[in-house]
Motif scaffolding. Sequence first.
Motif, mmCIF file in Angstrom:
data_model
loop_
_atom_site.group_PDB
_atom_site.id
_atom_site.type_symbol
_atom_site.label_atom_id
_atom_site.label_comp_id
_atom_site.label_asym_id
_atom_site.label_seq_id
_atom_site.Cartn_x
_atom_site.Cartn_y
_atom_site.Cartn_z
ATOM 1 N N GLU A 61 -128.931 14.222 -91.202
ATOM 2 C CA GLU A 61 -128.228 15.493 -91.071
ATOM 3 C C GLU A 61 -127.910 15.741 -89.607
ATOM 4 N N SER A 62 -126.811 16.449 -89.406
ATOM 5 C CA SER A 62 -126.399 16.803 -88.047
ATOM 6 C C SER A 62 -125.482 18.007 -88.136
ATOM 7 N N ALA A 63 -125.179 18.580 -86.998
ATOM 8 C CA ALA A 63 -124.276 19.732 -86.974
ATOM 9 C C ALA A 63 -122.897 19.339 -87.477
ATOM 10 N N ASP A 64 -122.507 18.099 -87.234
ATOM 11 C CA ASP A 64 -121.197 17.629 -87.678
ATOM 12 C C ASP A 64 -121.180 17.255 -89.155
ATOM 13 N N ALA A 65 -122.350 16.939 -89.705
ATOM 14 C CA ALA A 65 -122.437 16.549 -91.116
ATOM 15 C C ALA A 65 -123.600 17.293 -91.773
ATOM 16 N N PRO A 66 -123.452 18.615 -91.952
ATOM 17 C CA PRO A 66 -124.548 19.398 -92.544
ATOM 18 C C PRO A 66 -124.753 19.047 -94.017
ATOM 19 N N ARG B 54 -124.972 10.506 -99.278
ATOM 20 C CA ARG B 54 -125.536 10.518 -97.928
ATOM 21 C C ARG B 54 -126.635 9.456 -97.908
#
Length: 306
Positions: free
Chosen positions: A173-178, A225
């Motif tokens: 998970e990341s801010a670009d791929a929540p 994911r």
Amino acid sequence: MTRISHWPCRAMAACMLAAVTLSGCGLFDDDEDPPQIVFAPHAEGHAGKPDFAALEHRHPLSTADLYTITPHNIARLDQEQVDQIYARLSAGPIPDGAFDGDLFFPRGGSGKLRLSEIAGGGLKGLLVNVAGNKLDLIGEVLWKGKVFYRSERLLRNRIEDLTSLRKLGLVDESADAPLQKLRVGGKDQWLLFPAKLYCGQSLLDGRRESIIIDYAFTDELPGYRRMPDLLSGRNGFAIRDEIRMVYPGFYLGRAYMDRAFVVNFVLYNAQMIEAGRDVFMKTGQVDQDCWSGTQQRLVAAAATGG
């Protein structure tokens, strides 16, 4: 009911409308005792198990019998009795919308998953070393609530707590791929572990089909994911579930890992249970999306007629 697409905003809105809880509805208030159903005599070992065709011919389940079964009291039966119920069910319609769910261990069971034993202490083809007890914890999240996208023959699992997976570093998970999530009952739930839905042969009872929840090619599905979805696929647990309908809104499931039986689970939607009860009690009939077999499921009349 509005058809649910796999796009996040539509999925979130539709799932929130469909998701209901059982608290306060009074559906399962009297489920302390096991269901009052006739079972065939059985003994340990394959030779001591009954023939399912003969069982269904001699002891068909009435609609009244079916409504004595709840997501709670079925755990008061032993595994053979659970199997005998499953064998007398048909697949029913492929579900649509959000369902609550849980795994359960029948009377006499250990009350503990043993995925680590089946997996031989690790996950084949997975470049992450997961200790046995942690492996079992990961497995438990696969049999909680689910969201069915019937028109797309797609399913996603509703995961309420990602703490254990995050601690193991198994969540990408990341801010670009929540992570995609929805809110149910005041709690955030994440939509993970996509699976294909189709009709297929039961691994327990080949006389008729079951609804299959297949994670083998999860990496080819929309919204995949890598972590943690990889864990349920062919390079992870190789999970294959099958379900049959007890009555509208309530399904009994069996989970397999690499074709080895792992655990029972239940899926239920209280709103659908209430909406479908009167008609099903009278007729015992629902639409069948899957092959109903050469031996049709017998439904004993709950009242007069039939």
